[in-house]
Design an enzyme around this catalytic site. Structure first.
Site, mmCIF file in Angstrom:
data_model
loop_
_atom_site.group_PDB
_atom_site.id
_atom_site.type_symbol
_atom_site.label_atom_id
_atom_site.label_comp_id
_atom_site.label_asym_id
_atom_site.label_seq_id
_atom_site.Cartn_x
_atom_site.Cartn_y
_atom_site.Cartn_z
ATOM 1 N N ILE A 103 0.844 -1.202 0.000
ATOM 2 C CA ILE A 103 0.000 0.000 0.000
ATOM 3 C C ILE A 103 0.879 1.252 0.000
ATOM 4 O O ILE A 103 1.889 1.311 0.685
ATOM 5 C CB ILE A 103 -0.940 -0.041 1.232
ATOM 6 N N GLY B 75 5.168 -6.871 3.679
ATOM 7 C CA GLY B 75 4.885 -6.431 2.324
ATOM 8 C C GLY B 75 3.487 -5.872 2.159
ATOM 9 O O GLY B 75 3.028 -5.608 1.053
ATOM 10 N N LYS B 76 2.782 -5.674 3.285
ATOM 11 C CA LYS B 76 1.426 -5.118 3.198
ATOM 12 C C LYS B 76 1.501 -3.634 2.843
ATOM 13 O O LYS B 76 0.686 -3.124 2.089
ATOM 14 C CB LYS B 76 0.709 -5.280 4.544
ATOM 15 N N VAL B 77 2.452 -2.961 3.437
ATOM 16 C CA VAL B 77 2.667 -1.542 3.189
ATOM 17 C C VAL B 77 4.028 -1.390 2.524
ATOM 18 O O VAL B 77 4.993 -2.058 2.901
ATOM 19 C CB VAL B 77 2.593 -0.746 4.519
#
Lengths: 299, 299, 299, 299
Positions: C229, C257-259
């Site tokens: 994100i 790795g979400k953000v």
């Protein structure tokens, strides 16, 4: 619990750091005590820390020492509830501290006893440490075992840096006793200065945490070979994001030089009424014999 | 926001209670100030409260007043970040307060200026209130506008009950000035005693909250017609369940007689750096003209 | 407030990040909504975000959407108090949400209306998104303006990933409608996959926060050119030290790795009922005209 | 600790209430499990509760069950630190959960195993409870002891109401398995309906807490002789003032009829990673033998 995560692990790490502190040679361990710890029934544990010399010096809010004296003089803290009509308690002269109740008149009695003792002393200017020492000596004569009597017996100095901000201070109104809080600063700085290594255990934050860290900073200015605090533990329900000193991280304290960058340090986010029984129990099991330093020659 | 729920509504209610306070005849409004409010850039708002006489008296931690003097003398608080290597900051002599940075040497400079001022005064014993008044007068001569200069100008007394627990106290080491904190108690009790009605606005908790409530209790003993505080507001990030004074509810304070059972009271759970800009802005819009009491004849 | 510290500054930064998001070309902005936001009177603000296309997609708890429908059908949320005898409320069939009251019978009525609507649809399997779209279409006919009617009108999809965990889900018991939540996953992953850039605004944490981050991770597996994100904002009263997803930092989200590690991101520790009025007001003042993407062809 | 105050006493009371629950005849005890409890190393304690039949039914976030399967298949959760460069962790494919680390590739492996198992089942529609039962049966064959294998063995049903909001749900994408979450509602309502008395133990809040309370409400509508939950315990780090369901008091729940006004109930504000080891240890010492109900005939 060392092999878990989150605050459970931190709690186990706190026991580890404390144990290492106790095994360190030439270390002075100072405890900062804030929050209504004594009314919550933790007084015996603080006395235990003093007796077993798990701490060498105590810096406290006035409230905790006042409540300790209250108990030493026979006053009670009752198991109450936090769900209650406070106007009704007021009508019955019962003071509430979350889920603890106490009789207002007994607080007034305790205050009067402190005042009487102070008025009977010859006029003098002294640190809060010295006054509490004298009071501990007096109460030890026939009061019940308590923090101040144990501290008196084991020669552990107690500082109350915001002395006038408590019923103890109030007790001294109209006495000839003069509490010189700058003398408290000088005394604790002496302790810090003489210490080769220093450990700090904070129950909560507030004035006691700041007072100890401030003393360390002054001691560092006096002795250039000194670094920040070497072992640091805090039990707190505050959080770093609010920006206050109470909840500030030991990392932040490194930037100031209050805590050494190589310090063993751990902050546990937990109510002290949960942490203290567990930590004291764990430390007790280890049966550590520690030769503790005599910090202040008390008169 | 009065028609919402949770803390949004409480914030709106806080503005309402403050407004009612300001419209009350014969009321003395005391503010308690704790947390690193000044480093966080809120100093101007506190000065605004003083100028507009939205408060009549200020009880503060030493830290906030020290940082205020630091700014008055040209010191800065820089926008930093809370995600940083503190050992690196240490190497650069930069002190961190969450996401605020400051130069350590400027703090030492400020401390030295306070010390110099104190040493130049003739030996005396005074309350923290009196010393801060004198210092404000001095700094008003050529320092920048700040809390203490505004308070000096508008005759709003400032008390620092844990004076020795701050760099201000440290500045006084080796001076002939003697801060008598029991005199602070006597002075604020006089203020409380003379007040027909009292209002309290707490930014955080800590010593300032306790000191104000304690003063109220003593005043009540002196004047039997008095009740507890009539209007009470607190902005806090603490919570009641931890049992401490800082987070304790005003309901609990009713049981002690600190707060009147008929008081208008609201506690808002929010960081003061969010609450203060909003609340001050809302109060400003109302253009209240208030005739404020002169609390202390300052010498 | 950008020039202050602590959460005041974070709140101002949140407005900045949101503004930058809105100026970004080719971005899809997803909001996660948890906590009793609608009962607290914030429904209009969420509708405003939809109308002004400050968000393109909403992921919500079932509770918030249920309470929104309740209001659309004429149900009320009353200003109550958190200091009350709940057994007495129970006797009066009044449900309490902190300081908000509501009539139990109106909730049952709302539930029955949802059930009736579901039973009248022909048997089908659909995502929560599709069902809410159909319901929004129906209620738009004669209900009051609300989140679901606005979302219907402005073609903003609403997902409720824990659909059965709410009175909305309960309304569907014994209907021929089958909510396929894996289809919700597929749909939001499509949205994430097509988006060149993604922004996330979390009101609270919970399932909505996890659901959005999970969708991003799956989308990344499908499109190797994707990063985490790009813009992330959270308003929360949780804290990182408890280890849960709701309070976890965006830094932690980088490890997953979400953000994206280059993301503009800010977390504000504050009650949303305080943050939302301020943030929406600040964004409104900027008069941004944004060409928003059509995310899902709704049937 | 029963004779102390604040959260220390609450923790002791929680043990007392749980013990009384276990001695109650004809009671069904449901646990709600949220937060990253399993990654934090608490899985063995949950299994212990199942084995000793201190709970009869478990409602969990998908995350906890996924992490449990991960461990059952040989995956690890490593002791890490919360002070770390997350971009560096990302580069090493290490996922962080506060101070716990895990290998991303092992999570993908676990997900693939779940997916493979699901694809090998013949097409069916089932509750999350049934799928987890089947998966537990499979993993029991050669996986390590874990929550789902213990629950399988001891016939304790596990519900995951937000199934699609977890890597477990993701594992089922492109399978012929269809999770019908309304069936979960029906099943747990059956359990609640048959229970003469009900107890609830919430670890955190979130969907599990709401799901259990919702089931109770539906059961009450079906059996007019039923009252709210009779014994209720919650360990939480949330607070009531934020207005959310997770932190809401059991008093508030009384107004809804979720909790009986005569219930024995206690909420402890503490990180579950501290509470669970203490509580499980205290319960273990009592050596309770409980004849537990068989809740669901599993196929």
């Amino acid at each position: 619990m060392l092999k878990t995560g989150f605050q459970g692990r931190k709690l186990a790490e706190a026991v580890e750091v404390w144990r290492e502190m106790l095994e360190e040679k030439e270390i002075t361990i100072v405890m900062g005590l804030s929050g209504a710890i004594v009314p919550a029934g933790m007084g015996k544990i603080i006395s235990f820390f003093i007796k077993e010399r798990m701490i060498d010096c105590l810096v406290s809010t006035g409230g905790n020492i006042f409540h300790d004296i209250h108990e030493a003089l026979g006053g009670k803290h009752y198991l109450g509830t936090h769900n209650v009509d406070d106007a009704e308690l007021r009508a019955c002269d019962i003071d509430r501290i979350y889920d603890i109740f106490a009789e207002d008149k007994m607080f007034i009695y305790t205050e009067s006893i402190i005042g009487k003792f102070a008025r009977e002393l010859e006029p003098r200017t002294c640190s809060s440490r010295e006054f509490i020492y004298l009071l501990g000596k007096e109460i030890a004569k026939n009061g019940k075992e308590s923090i101040i009597t144990t501290a008196y017996e084991y020669k552990v100095p107690i500082f109350v840096p915001a002395f006038s901000d408590s019923s103890m201070g109030i007790g001294l109104l109209h006495s000839n006793l003069f509490i010189d809080q700058m003398k408290d600063v000088e005394e604790i700085v002496q302790i810090m200065r003489k210490a080769k290594n220093t450990g700090a255990v904070y129950i909560g934050g507030g004035v006691p945490k700041n007072f100890i860290q401030q003393a360390k900073l002054i001691a560092r200015h006096l002795r250039k070979d000194h670094r920040g605090i070497n072992y640091a533990i805090q039990f707190t329900t505050d959080s770093a994001q609010w920006g206050g000193l109470s909840g500030s991280t030991f990392e932040e304290a490194i930037s100031w030089g209050k805590v050494s960058k190589n310090a063993k340090k751990v902050q546990v986010y937990v109510d002290a009424t949960i942490a203290l029984p567990i930590v004291s129990h764990s430390l007790m099991e280890k049966k550590l014999k520690r030769k503790a330093p005599l910090l202040i020659k008390t008169k």
